[in-house]
Design an enzyme around this catalytic site. Structure first.
Site, PDB file in Angstrom:
ATOM      1  N   GLU A 165       0.810  -1.219   0.000  1.00 20.88           N
ATOM      2  CA  GLU A 165       0.000   0.000   0.000  1.00 20.88           C
ATOM      3  C   GLU A 165       0.844   1.271   0.000  1.00 20.88           C
ATOM      4  O   GLU A 165       0.729   2.127   0.888  1.00 20.88           O
ATOM      5  CB  GLU A 165      -0.951   0.018   1.203  1.00 20.88           C
ATOM      6  CG  GLU A 165      -1.984  -1.083   1.151  1.00 20.88           C
ATOM      7  CD  GLU A 165      -3.012  -1.027   2.261  1.00 20.88           C
ATOM      8  OE1 GLU A 165      -4.015  -1.749   2.158  1.00 20.88           O
ATOM      9  OE2 GLU A 165      -2.819  -0.282   3.251  1.00 20.88           O
ATOM     10  N   GLU A 373      -5.613  -8.192  -0.055  1.00 21.96           N
ATOM     11  CA  GLU A 373      -6.327  -7.972   1.218  1.00 21.96           C
ATOM     12  C   GLU A 373      -7.767  -7.619   0.905  1.00 21.96           C
ATOM     13  O   GLU A 373      -8.041  -6.890  -0.046  1.00 21.96           O
ATOM     14  CB  GLU A 373      -5.752  -6.804   2.029  1.00 21.96           C
ATOM     15  CG  GLU A 373      -4.439  -7.068   2.715  1.00 21.96           C
ATOM     16  CD  GLU A 373      -3.955  -5.858   3.531  1.00 21.96           C
ATOM     17  OE1 GLU A 373      -4.790  -5.021   3.948  1.00 21.96           O
ATOM     18  OE2 GLU A 373      -2.741  -5.747   3.734  1.00 21.96           O
ATOM     19  N   TRP A 417      -8.158 -10.419   4.752  1.00 18.50           N
ATOM     20  CA  TRP A 417      -7.488  -9.756   5.858  1.00 18.50           C
ATOM     21  C   TRP A 417      -8.412  -9.889   7.067  1.00 18.50           C
ATOM     22  O   TRP A 417      -9.509  -9.367   7.042  1.00 18.50           O
ATOM     23  CB  TRP A 417      -7.222  -8.270   5.559  1.00 18.50           C
ATOM     24  CG  TRP A 417      -6.491  -7.637   6.706  1.00 18.50           C
ATOM     25  CD1 TRP A 417      -7.024  -6.971   7.772  1.00 18.50           C
ATOM     26  CD2 TRP A 417      -5.064  -7.653   6.908  1.00 18.50           C
ATOM     27  NE1 TRP A 417      -6.047  -6.579   8.636  1.00 18.50           N
ATOM     28  CE2 TRP A 417      -4.829  -6.988   8.132  1.00 18.50           C
ATOM     29  CE3 TRP A 417      -3.983  -8.184   6.206  1.00 18.50           C
ATOM     30  CZ2 TRP A 417      -3.547  -6.832   8.655  1.00 18.50           C
ATOM     31  CZ3 TRP A 417      -2.714  -8.012   6.717  1.00 18.50           C
ATOM     32  CH2 TRP A 417      -2.500  -7.337   7.933  1.00 18.50           C
ATOM     33  N   GLU A 424      -4.110  -3.157  14.716  1.00 16.11           N
ATOM     34  CA  GLU A 424      -4.564  -2.439  13.522  1.00 16.11           C
ATOM     35  C   GLU A 424      -4.092  -0.976  13.544  1.00 16.11           C
ATOM     36  O   GLU A 424      -4.883  -0.041  13.577  1.00 16.11           O
ATOM     37  CB  GLU A 424      -6.088  -2.515  13.405  1.00 16.11           C
ATOM     38  CG  GLU A 424      -6.586  -3.820  12.829  1.00 16.11           C
ATOM     39  CD  GLU A 424      -6.161  -4.042  11.369  1.00 16.11           C
ATOM     40  OE1 GLU A 424      -5.928  -3.050  10.657  1.00 16.11           O
ATOM     41  OE2 GLU A 424      -6.055  -5.203  10.957  1.00 16.11           O
TER      42      GLU A 424
END
Length: 469
Positions: A165, A373, A417, A424
């Site tokens: 990402e 994901e 995911w 997180e």
């Protein structure tokens, strides 16, 4: 309804989010170690990944979860500073190599294909101290790290993601400053970091291509996070244009240079240039690639890795005051439809993934696509019988089937995911994405399957859904 024969069913994790053992066996500190230890409520309840799921010592337990699901693929990331404590090959930590060798070998023994991410947000602190992704010197350092990983693990790993990402990382870490190092550079830092991330990815792809591909026969890509963006008013030309611009900034900014022609989208260049001019900058805040760099960047991915969670509506919003920032450059506001159900930032919009896959197919010459994901959280405390969440997964699989069968999208792998509830990022342990529940109060960190895990295992066994579309 069955998925194509040989379709890949996976789950994903990332080193900092699950491993713990933050300073065990010679591991160097990463930026998230520093960031979370500084406190200051930048992470929910000042939680840290010091222990997380304890996967550094509990890999055997993770393997049991993987086998229970019957996964064909498992995506995990290497901790850069566990392998190279200061980020460079000056000192190599053998204990780190041993840990990942065991994971890879155990997966292969059990018929599971590893998909390995080189870098998932956890930059070695020693490299951040030298400027991190704002410094051009990181390009060569990343390339050397990538080559080290290819030569150490590439005899067995055939599917690589260089950077997780990159679009989220550049914005959160170097523009907004919500990720470490936690210093905002609105409207400038994100573009500078993105520029270096793209070049680092391309350099490492070429290293694989020229030094390892012939012998190892693997594939290398970069993963991009994409929220599907839909015009708020489908009849409004300004909203339609705004949505197209938003996709250009969000996805094409990275994908067009890497997959098409080595350069940013025209609309991105013109928007930032005209905004920069209005703000009195002598030149655009977006750096330029040289012709040589464009040639180096073009065509540096062997498959398209995308991470989809949700969808937003887009409305045109003029940046009248000339404010600095990426959203201000795009001149949009974004929001959910009030009718959509949500948990936290994720609104349940399964049709968004089909639209996204179709967009990628049409814009990027029908590439092989991996969804690396996709998932849905539960707030803590999370019920083990997570029927609402399973419904989201089920609807998503229906949309994936439509994309494959009706839109002829070349989707080959899907990774949920996440395998486990984990750390997180800024939300700490308050947001649970796992197929397996982890009790973070219990030192043994027991893993217990949610209903979703049992249902996902059935999908994998049947290679699809029992019902018809």
């Amino acid at each position: 309804m069955a998925f194509p024969e040989g379709f890949g069913w996976g789950a994903a994790t990332a080193a900092y989010q699950v491993e713990g053992g933050w300073d065990a066996d010679g591991k160097g500190p990463c930026v998230w170690d520093t960031f979370t230890h500084q406190g200051g409520e930048r992470v929910f309840k000042n939680q840290t990944g010091d222990v997380a799921c304890g996967s550094y010592t509990l890999w055997e337990e993770d393997l049991k979860c993987i086998k229970q699901l019957g996964l064909t693929h498992y995506r995990f990331s290497l901790s850069w500073s566990r392998l190279l404590p200061d980020g460079t090959t000056g000192f190599i930590n053998q204990k780190g190599i041993d840990y990942y060798n065991k994971i890879i070998d155990d997966l292969l023994t059990n018929g599971v294909t590893p998909i390995v991410t080189l870098y998932h947000f956890d930059l070695p602190q020693a490299l951040e101290d030298q400027g991190g992704w704002l410094s051009e010197s990181i390009i060569e350092i990343f390339d050397k790290y990538a080559q080290f990983c290819f030569s150490t693990f590439g005899d067995r790993v055939k599917q690589w993601i260089t950077i997780n990402e990159a679009n989220v990382l550049s914005m959160m870490a170097y523009d907004l400053g919500t990720f470490p190092p936690g210093i905002p550079h609105c409207g400038t830092g994100g573009y500078q970091a993105a520029h270096n991330l793209i070049k680092a990815h391309a350099r490492s792809w070429h290293s694989y291509d020229s030094l390892f591909r012939k012998e190892q026969k693997g594939m290398v890509s970069i993963s991009l996070f994409v929220t599907w963006l839909e015009p708020a008013d489908p009849n409004s030309v300004s909203d339609q244009e705004a949505a197209k611009r938003a996709i250009a900034f969000h996805l094409d900014f990275f994908a067009k240079p890497i997959f098409i022609d080595g350069d940013y989208p025209e609309v991105v260049k013109s928007q930032i240039a005209s905004m920069s001019q209005k703000q009195g900058y002598p030149s655009s805040r977006l750096p330029e690639f040289t012709e040589e760099q464009k040639r180096m960047i073009k065509g540096t991915a062997d498959f398209f890795a995308v991470q989809y969670y949700t969808t937003r509506l887009i409305k045109y919003q003029e940046n009248k005051k000339g404010e600095l920032g990426i959203l201000q450059d795009v001149e949009i506001e974004y929001f959910p439809d009030p009718s959509w159900k949500n948990v936290d930032w994720i609104y349940v919009v399964p049709w968004g993934v089909r639209k996204l896959l179709k967009y990628i197919k049409d814009a990027y010459n029908n590439p092989v696509i991996y969804i690396t994901e996709n998932g849905f959280p539960q707030s803590d405390p999370a019920p083990l019988d997570d029927t609402q969440r399973w419904e989201y997964f089920r609807q998503t699989f229906q949309e994936l089937l439509k994309a494959i069968q009706l839109d002829k999208v070349n989707l080959q792998v899907y990774c949920a995911w996440s395998l486990l509830d984990n750390f997180e990022w800024n939300q700490g342990y308050s947001s649970r994405f796992g197929l397996f529940h982890v009790d973070f109060e219990d030192p043994a960190r027991p893993r217990v399957p949610y209903t979703s895990a049992k249902e996902y295992a059935k999908i994998i066994r049947n290679n699809g859904l029992e019902e018809h579309l």
